[in-house]
Design an enzyme around this catalytic site. Structure first.
Site, PDB file in Angstrom:
ATOM      1  CG  ASP A  75      -5.326  10.868   7.835  1.00  0.00           C
ATOM      2  OD1 ASP A  75      -4.617  11.783   7.390  1.00  0.00           O
ATOM      3  OD2 ASP A  75      -4.859   9.883   8.435  1.00  0.00           O
ATOM      4  CE1 TYR A  97       1.890  16.929   5.393  1.00  0.00           C
ATOM      5  CE2 TYR A  97      -0.337  16.859   6.294  1.00  0.00           C
ATOM      6  CZ  TYR A  97       0.877  16.238   6.022  1.00  0.00           C
ATOM      7  OH  TYR A  97       1.064  14.932   6.387  1.00  0.00           O
TER       8      TYR A  97
HETATM    9  P1  NAD Z   1       3.844   1.216   3.943  1.00  0.00           P
HETATM   10  O1  NAD Z   1       5.062   1.284   3.123  1.00  0.00           O
HETATM   11  O2  NAD Z   1       3.903   0.639   5.298  1.00  0.00           O
HETATM   12  O3  NAD Z   1       2.723   0.400   3.142  1.00  0.00           O
HETATM   13  C1  NAD Z   1       2.495   0.528   1.790  1.00  0.00           C
HETATM   14  C2  NAD Z   1       2.348  -0.843   1.148  1.00  0.00           C
HETATM   15  O4  NAD Z   1       2.096  -0.647  -0.244  1.00  0.00           O
HETATM   16  C3  NAD Z   1       3.610  -1.720   1.240  1.00  0.00           C
HETATM   17  O5  NAD Z   1       3.300  -2.957   1.825  1.00  0.00           O
HETATM   18  C4  NAD Z   1       4.046  -1.875  -0.218  1.00  0.00           C
HETATM   19  O6  NAD Z   1       4.626  -3.128  -0.495  1.00  0.00           O
HETATM   20  C5  NAD Z   1       2.752  -1.676  -0.951  1.00  0.00           C
HETATM   21  N1  NAD Z   1       2.931  -1.296  -2.352  1.00  0.00           N
HETATM   22  C6  NAD Z   1       3.826  -0.437  -2.871  1.00  0.00           C
HETATM   23  N2  NAD Z   1       3.667  -0.333  -4.194  1.00  0.00           N
HETATM   24  C7  NAD Z   1       2.640  -1.145  -4.526  1.00  0.00           C
HETATM   25  C8  NAD Z   1       2.001  -1.469  -5.755  1.00  0.00           C
HETATM   26  N3  NAD Z   1       2.377  -0.909  -6.904  1.00  0.00           N
HETATM   27  N4  NAD Z   1       0.986  -2.359  -5.721  1.00  0.00           N
HETATM   28  C9  NAD Z   1       0.592  -2.919  -4.566  1.00  0.00           C
HETATM   29  N5  NAD Z   1       1.155  -2.648  -3.367  1.00  0.00           N
HETATM   30  C10 NAD Z   1       2.169  -1.771  -3.358  1.00  0.00           C
HETATM   31  O7  NAD Z   1       3.249   2.701   4.004  1.00  0.00           O
HETATM   32  P2  NAD Z   1       2.313   3.413   5.066  1.00  0.00           P
HETATM   33  O8  NAD Z   1       3.104   4.382   5.841  1.00  0.00           O
HETATM   34  O9  NAD Z   1       1.529   2.426   5.815  1.00  0.00           O
HETATM   35  O10 NAD Z   1       1.396   4.283   4.148  1.00  0.00           O
HETATM   36  C11 NAD Z   1       0.601   3.753   3.125  1.00  0.00           C
HETATM   37  C12 NAD Z   1       0.041   4.854   2.272  1.00  0.00           C
HETATM   38  O11 NAD Z   1      -1.006   5.546   2.924  1.00  0.00           O
HETATM   39  C13 NAD Z   1       1.069   5.937   1.897  1.00  0.00           C
HETATM   40  O12 NAD Z   1       0.837   6.355   0.584  1.00  0.00           O
HETATM   41  C14 NAD Z   1       0.740   7.044   2.861  1.00  0.00           C
HETATM   42  O13 NAD Z   1       1.204   8.268   2.417  1.00  0.00           O
HETATM   43  C15 NAD Z   1      -0.760   6.943   2.833  1.00  0.00           C
HETATM   44  N6  NAD Z   1      -1.500   7.653   3.874  1.00  0.00           N
HETATM   45  C16 NAD Z   1      -2.360   8.593   3.462  1.00  0.00           C
HETATM   46  C17 NAD Z   1      -3.113   9.292   4.369  1.00  0.00           C
HETATM   47  C18 NAD Z   1      -4.006  10.374   3.840  1.00  0.00           C
HETATM   48  O14 NAD Z   1      -4.334  11.282   4.538  1.00  0.00           O
HETATM   49  N7  NAD Z   1      -4.397  10.351   2.571  1.00  0.00           N
HETATM   50  C19 NAD Z   1      -3.011   9.005   5.724  1.00  0.00           C
HETATM   51  C20 NAD Z   1      -2.119   8.011   6.133  1.00  0.00           C
HETATM   52  C21 NAD Z   1      -1.367   7.326   5.190  1.00  0.00           C
HETATM   53  C1  G6P Z   2      -1.334  12.849   7.833  1.00  0.00           C
HETATM   54  C2  G6P Z   2      -1.578  13.100   6.388  1.00  0.00           C
HETATM   55  C3  G6P Z   2      -1.220  11.920   5.561  1.00  0.00           C
HETATM   56  C4  G6P Z   2       0.193  11.494   5.835  1.00  0.00           C
HETATM   57  C5  G6P Z   2       0.393  11.230   7.284  1.00  0.00           C
HETATM   58  C6  G6P Z   2       1.895  11.058   7.491  1.00  0.00           C
HETATM   59  O1  G6P Z   2      -2.286  11.990   8.354  1.00  0.00           O
HETATM   60  O2  G6P Z   2      -2.900  13.451   6.108  1.00  0.00           O
HETATM   61  O3  G6P Z   2      -1.400  12.245   4.220  1.00  0.00           O
HETATM   62  O4  G6P Z   2       0.526  10.341   5.100  1.00  0.00           O
HETATM   63  O5  G6P Z   2      -0.028  12.322   8.058  1.00  0.00           O
HETATM   64  O6  G6P Z   2       2.124  10.562   8.703  1.00  0.00           O
HETATM   65  P1  G6P Z   2       3.516   9.912   9.110  1.00  0.00           P
HETATM   66  O7  G6P Z   2       3.215   9.538  10.513  1.00  0.00           O
HETATM   67  O8  G6P Z   2       3.728   8.745   8.183  1.00  0.00           O
HETATM   68  O9  G6P Z   2       4.546  10.969   8.960  1.00  0.00           O
HETATM   69 MN    MN Z   3      -3.209  13.457   3.848  1.00  0.00          MN
END
Ligand code: NAD
Ligand code: G6P
Ligand code: MN
Length: 443
Positions: A170, A266
């Site tokens: 995102d 980044y």
């Molecule tokens: P978070 O820790 O609040 O939530 C992650 C959840 O995943 C937790 O509830 C945890 O128990 C669960 N989990 C961990 N391992 C697991 C497994 N093997 N099977 C099932 N569930 C499992 O984290 P968050 O900050 O809300 O972020 C969630 C994910 O989204 C992270 O990987 C973060 O980097 C990603 N993210 C990606 C983008 C992007 O641009 N691609 C944007 C925002 C967040």
């Molecule tokens: C951006 C990136 C994500 C990342 C997030 C981290 O949206 O694209 O990949 O997980 O920022 O944000 P945070 O608020 O958890 O540092």
């Molecule tokens: Mn990302």
């Protein structure tokens, strides 16, 4: 009209309530009959699920809701898996950030040693989700945004080559909202972009409005002066903390290095790692900020909703910025041919770059998945940077598959963020110590 069934994997994520609210706000565009939550952490998920169940009952009582830690229940009869897991939780993100800092190296969720450590944890978790999907709903698609997306994408390309998974980030969405605002447009959807790179490592080369007018000169003039900072902040719910404001301002210095293109935020970690170290507090990193901020707010508010038995007056917000997930699901479900930036196998999209690299490029998305749009040849500067970074990502995946200490050490050594192999090894040995529970054994 067909109604869809989805499972949110990582039901206990801090982003889950915002995404549920976003899905509920978009039901006309993307009708839903069933929402399942799946997580491997019962207690964490329950807090989010109990509140979301109330929210769903109040807004869309026809939707069936189920929260479970049983994959057979969670993944049965679903059309889409929306995956956002964090293997090791924030406790491990904190270690990813603080261990490199002990050696004067920036620690970051997805970049450098921190991203490599997180990658070594995520690969197994995401593969497990894919296997559940293929076992219980073989026709489903996985929309994955679990990080570090670059490493996860490379691992799934290699280890599950036929699976229907699309990796998406995102960050471009957030930056494009800022670009649009900087030139007075109301939405990024008024722009058509060309872009290439790796995840969290890319550049815009062309941005036009729908009439075909070139917006690059005006956006560049803004970035030259302000980076991606805006005079008036916009509703872009995910990137609001002071540390994000610093990141947006820093884009000015990243842009200066190649004023022909507009950079992903980044890149600051790769271009100016020393600056980022200098302004980090090794006792209080981004993980601490998120635990004290987003995590505390989301869990506090969910617990309050559960106790009050109503979501009336909630401070939880629709994550409208996450509506790109609905756009992606719709593109597959309705063959919309939406143009979106996705992480896909290169196969010639970046002409003079490794065909097997997972690159981030615009794609046309239809019911048989993404079709990458050719971005042509890229200049030597970007190509050099990307060659180095893609080698890091590929070495991490090879290290995970082979259990190779040497390859992981090489991956850390090759990262632009790490000054030399000795520091790489010191960091690696500390990371191995704390990741015993999550990484394959390295020999
Ligand atoms: P978070 O820790 O609040 O939530 C992650 C959840 O995943 C937790 O509830 C945890 O128990 C669960 N989990 C961990 N391992 C697991 C497994 N093997 N099977 C099932 N569930 C499992 O984290 P968050 O900050 O809300 O972020 C969630 C994910 O989204 C992270 O990987 C973060 O980097 C990603 N993210 C990606 C983008 C992007 O641009 N691609 C944007 C925002 C967040
Ligand atoms: C951006 C990136 C994500 C990342 C997030 C981290 O949206 O694209 O990949 O997980 O920022 O944000 P945070 O608020 O958890 O540092
Ligand atoms: Mn990302």
């Amino acid at each position: 009209m067909k109604k869809f069934s989805i499972v949110i994997a990582g039901g206990g994520s801090t982003f889950t309530p915002g995404i549920v609210l976003m899905l509920l706000a978009n039901l006309e565009k993307f009708p839903i009959r069933q929402i399942n939550f799946y997580d491997n952490n019962f207690d964490r998920q329950k807090q989010i699920a109990d509140a979301c169940e109330i929210i769903i009952k109040e807004q869309a009582p026809d939707i069936t809701f189920l929260a479970t830690t049983d994959p057979a229940e969670a993944f049965a009869d679903v059309d889409f898996v929306m995956a956002h897991i964090r293997v090791g939780l924030y406790a491990m993100r904190e270690k990813d950030e603080k261990i490199p800092l002990k050696y004067g190296v920036i620690g970051q969720e997805t970049c450098g040693p921190g991203g490599i450590a997180y990658g070594m944890r995520s690969i197994g978790g995401v593969l497990e989700l894919i296997d559940y999907m293929e076992k219980y709903s073989p026709d489903a698609w996985m929309l994955n945004y679990s990080n570090p997306a670059a490493i996860v994408a490379e691992a799934t390309r290699k280890l599950r080559p036929t699976t229907k998974i699309i990796n998406i980030c995102d960050m471009p969405v957030g930056i494009e909202e800022r670009m649009a605002a900087s030139v007075g447009l109301s939405s990024r959807k008024e722009m058509v972009v060309r872009y290439y790179g790796l995840n969290h490592f890319g550049w815009w080369t062309d941005i036009r409005d729908k009439a075909g007018n070139d917006l690059m000169p005006k956006i560049k003039a803004h970035v030259k002066e302000f980076g991606y900072s805006l005079k008036e902040e916009i509703e872009e719910s995910q990137h609001t903390d002071a540390s994000w404001m610093h990141t947006f301002a820093k884009a000015k210095e990243v842009f200066a290095v190649d004023p022909d293109t507009l950079p992903n935020t980044y890149l600051k970690y790769y271009f100016y790692p020393q600056d980022e170290v200098a302004q980090s507090n090794p006792e209080y990193t981004r993980a601490n900020e998120v635990m004290a901020g987003r995590e505390k707010h989301v869990f506090g508010e969910c617990n309050r909703i559960t106790k009050a038995k109503t979501a009336k007056g909630t401070t939880l917000e629709v994550d409208e910025h996450a509506s790109y997930i609905v756009d992606l699901a719709r593109a597959i479900a309705y063959n919309t041919h939406e143009r979106m930036l996705l992480i896909v196998e290169n196969q010639g999209a970046v002409v003079n770059f490794d065909e097997t690299a997972m690159v981030e490029v615009p794609c046309i998305v239809g019911s048989n998945g993404p079709e990458p749009i050719v971005q042509g040849k890229i200049p030597r500067f970007q190509k050099g940077l990307m060659e180095q970074q893609v080698a890091v990502e590929k070495l991490v995946v090879e290290a995970w598959i082979e259990g190779s200490y040497q390859k992981l050490w090489q991956a850390l050594t090759l990262s632009r963020i790490v000054p030399n192999p000795r520091v790489a090894q010191d960091i690696l040995d500390d990371l191995i110590d704390v990741n015993k529970e999550f990484w394959p054994k390295l020999t």
